[in-house]
Design a protein around this motif. Sequence first.
Motif, PDB file in Angstrom:
ATOM      1  N   ALA A  19      54.622 -21.270 -15.068  1.00  0.00           N
ATOM      2  CA  ALA A  19      53.642 -22.174 -15.691  1.00  0.00           C
ATOM      3  C   ALA A  19      53.195 -21.617 -17.041  1.00  0.00           C
ATOM      4  CB  ALA A  19      52.447 -22.386 -14.772  1.00  0.00           C
ATOM      5  N   TRP A  20      53.070 -20.297 -17.152  1.00  0.00           N
ATOM      6  CA  TRP A  20      52.731 -19.701 -18.444  1.00  0.00           C
ATOM      7  C   TRP A  20      53.842 -19.963 -19.450  1.00  0.00           C
ATOM      8  CZ3 TRP A  20      48.002 -18.562 -19.644  1.00  0.00           C
ATOM      9  CH2 TRP A  20      47.101 -18.174 -18.659  1.00  0.00           C
ATOM     10  N   VAL A  21      55.102 -19.870 -19.000  1.00  0.00           N
ATOM     11  CA  VAL A  21      56.241 -20.161 -19.871  1.00  0.00           C
ATOM     12  C   VAL A  21      56.189 -21.615 -20.329  1.00  0.00           C
ATOM     13  CG1 VAL A  21      58.756 -20.479 -19.876  1.00  0.00           C
ATOM     14  CG2 VAL A  21      57.764 -18.355 -19.013  1.00  0.00           C
ATOM     15  N   GLY A  22      55.927 -22.515 -19.401  1.00  0.00           N
ATOM     16  CA  GLY A  22      55.822 -23.929 -19.757  1.00  0.00           C
ATOM     17  C   GLY A  22      54.738 -24.170 -20.788  1.00  0.00           C
ATOM     18  N   LEU A  23      53.645 -23.454 -20.645  1.00  0.00           N
ATOM     19  CA  LEU A  23      52.542 -23.576 -21.599  1.00  0.00           C
ATOM     20  C   LEU A  23      52.953 -23.066 -22.981  1.00  0.00           C
ATOM     21  CD1 LEU A  23      49.695 -24.667 -21.398  1.00  0.00           C
ATOM     22  CD2 LEU A  23      48.913 -22.377 -20.794  1.00  0.00           C
ATOM     23  N   VAL A  24      53.709 -21.971 -23.027  1.00  0.00           N
ATOM     24  CA  VAL A  24      54.217 -21.466 -24.308  1.00  0.00           C
ATOM     25  C   VAL A  24      55.039 -22.547 -24.998  1.00  0.00           C
ATOM     26  CG1 VAL A  24      55.783 -19.806 -25.420  1.00  0.00           C
ATOM     27  CG2 VAL A  24      54.282 -19.043 -23.567  1.00  0.00           C
ATOM     28  N   ASP A  25      56.030 -23.071 -24.278  1.00  0.00           N
ATOM     29  CA  ASP A  25      56.937 -24.047 -24.879  1.00  0.00           C
ATOM     30  C   ASP A  25      56.212 -25.325 -25.288  1.00  0.00           C
ATOM     31  OD1 ASP A  25      59.028 -22.266 -24.619  1.00  0.00           O
ATOM     32  OD2 ASP A  25      59.719 -23.096 -22.719  1.00  0.00           O
ATOM     33  N   ALA A  26      55.289 -25.790 -24.459  1.00  0.00           N
ATOM     34  CA  ALA A  26      54.551 -27.016 -24.790  1.00  0.00           C
ATOM     35  C   ALA A  26      53.679 -26.810 -26.026  1.00  0.00           C
ATOM     36  CB  ALA A  26      53.703 -27.452 -23.597  1.00  0.00           C
ATOM     37  N   GLN A  27      53.018 -25.666 -26.123  1.00  0.00           N
ATOM     38  CA  GLN A  27      52.173 -25.398 -27.289  1.00  0.00           C
ATOM     39  C   GLN A  27      53.020 -25.308 -28.562  1.00  0.00           C
ATOM     40  OE1 GLN A  27      49.010 -25.514 -27.619  1.00  0.00           O
ATOM     41  NE2 GLN A  27      48.245 -25.371 -25.533  1.00  0.00           N
ATOM     42  N   LEU A  28      54.214 -24.722 -28.454  1.00  0.00           N
ATOM     43  CA  LEU A  28      55.073 -24.610 -29.630  1.00  0.00           C
ATOM     44  C   LEU A  28      55.583 -25.973 -30.095  1.00  0.00           C
ATOM     45  CD1 LEU A  28      57.129 -21.414 -28.728  1.00  0.00           C
ATOM     46  CD2 LEU A  28      55.275 -21.602 -30.404  1.00  0.00           C
ATOM     47  N   LEU A  29      55.769 -26.902 -29.169  1.00  0.00           N
ATOM     48  CA  LEU A  29      56.246 -28.245 -29.525  1.00  0.00           C
ATOM     49  C   LEU A  29      55.129 -29.143 -30.050  1.00  0.00           C
ATOM     50  CD1 LEU A  29      58.726 -29.060 -26.637  1.00  0.00           C
ATOM     51  CD2 LEU A  29      59.260 -28.845 -29.064  1.00  0.00           C
ATOM     52  N   LEU A  30      53.913 -28.889 -29.642  1.00  0.00           N
ATOM     53  CA  LEU A  30      52.792 -29.775 -29.945  1.00  0.00           C
ATOM     54  C   LEU A  30      52.650 -30.113 -31.438  1.00  0.00           C
ATOM     55  CD1 LEU A  30      50.700 -31.271 -28.273  1.00  0.00           C
ATOM     56  CD2 LEU A  30      49.177 -29.316 -28.555  1.00  0.00           C
ATOM     57  N   PRO A  31      52.702 -29.149 -32.352  1.00  0.00           N
ATOM     58  CA  PRO A  31      52.559 -29.510 -33.767  1.00  0.00           C
ATOM     59  C   PRO A  31      53.692 -30.392 -34.294  1.00  0.00           C
ATOM     60  CG  PRO A  31      52.205 -27.158 -33.459  1.00  0.00           C
ATOM     61  CD  PRO A  31      52.730 -27.695 -32.164  1.00  0.00           C
ATOM     62  N   TRP A  32      54.859 -30.335 -33.657  1.00  0.00           N
ATOM     63  CA  TRP A  32      55.986 -31.167 -34.077  1.00  0.00           C
ATOM     64  C   TRP A  32      55.792 -32.622 -33.663  1.00  0.00           C
ATOM     65  CZ3 TRP A  32      59.589 -29.651 -37.386  1.00  0.00           C
ATOM     66  CH2 TRP A  32      59.819 -28.278 -37.548  1.00  0.00           C
ATOM     67  N   MET A  33      54.969 -32.832 -32.656  1.00  0.00           N
ATOM     68  CA  MET A  33      54.823 -34.172 -32.082  1.00  0.00           C
ATOM     69  C   MET A  33      53.511 -34.858 -32.430  1.00  0.00           C
ATOM     70  SD  MET A  33      57.622 -34.484 -30.629  1.00  0.00           S
ATOM     71  CE  MET A  33      58.972 -33.397 -30.326  1.00  0.00           C
ATOM     72  N   GLY A  34      52.623 -34.167 -33.116  1.00  0.00           N
ATOM     73  CA  GLY A  34      51.339 -34.782 -33.413  1.00  0.00           C
ATOM     74  C   GLY A  34      50.525 -33.961 -34.388  1.00  0.00           C
TER      75      GLY A  34
END
Length: 193
Positions: A19-34
Amino acid sequence: KAIHYFEEALRLEPDYASAWVGLVDAQLLLPWMGPTPRAEAYTRAKAALDRALSLAPETSEVQAARGNYLVEADWNFTEAERAYRKAIALDPDNANAHQWLAEVLGFSHRYDEALSELRLAEQLDPLISAVHKIRARTLYAAGRFAEAVAAADHTMARDPNQPWVSYGRGHALVKLGKCAEGIAAIKADAMTQ
């Protein structure tokens, strides 16, 4: 939504490294999507990565997340390549690690190596749409514009909502002298709206 669910999973099980890994990847993608500021997302991604590394440093998924952070937040492609290679050594079947290694190799102008890694990623997980997008981008960077268009077409047939594909296809078309068609493709990409 993904961040919310990862945080909920961590509320229930704070030591769940995946879940921590998922959070890393999601946070890194967030600026690209919004509109999330990169510095804010990268700070949260770094905190999640540090926690994942403290829980499971010798796992493929944590090393792959480390590579993602090094690419996105630090632009440290040398260390990212090492992290992806370690992730692959820990789990040779980690299709995402092969895909992400291919991106770093492409950024380093090592196109044949990148395309080889993309073939491996696709063999391991044929459903990863981003592999085809990265193939198109790699072929474009290598000056293989007709192949880049074909790879983009293949990607859009599989996943019409894959961001940046039509945009990249458009640039390849322009390089092939098909300017009107290329500009229309660039304008059609949802990420350019």
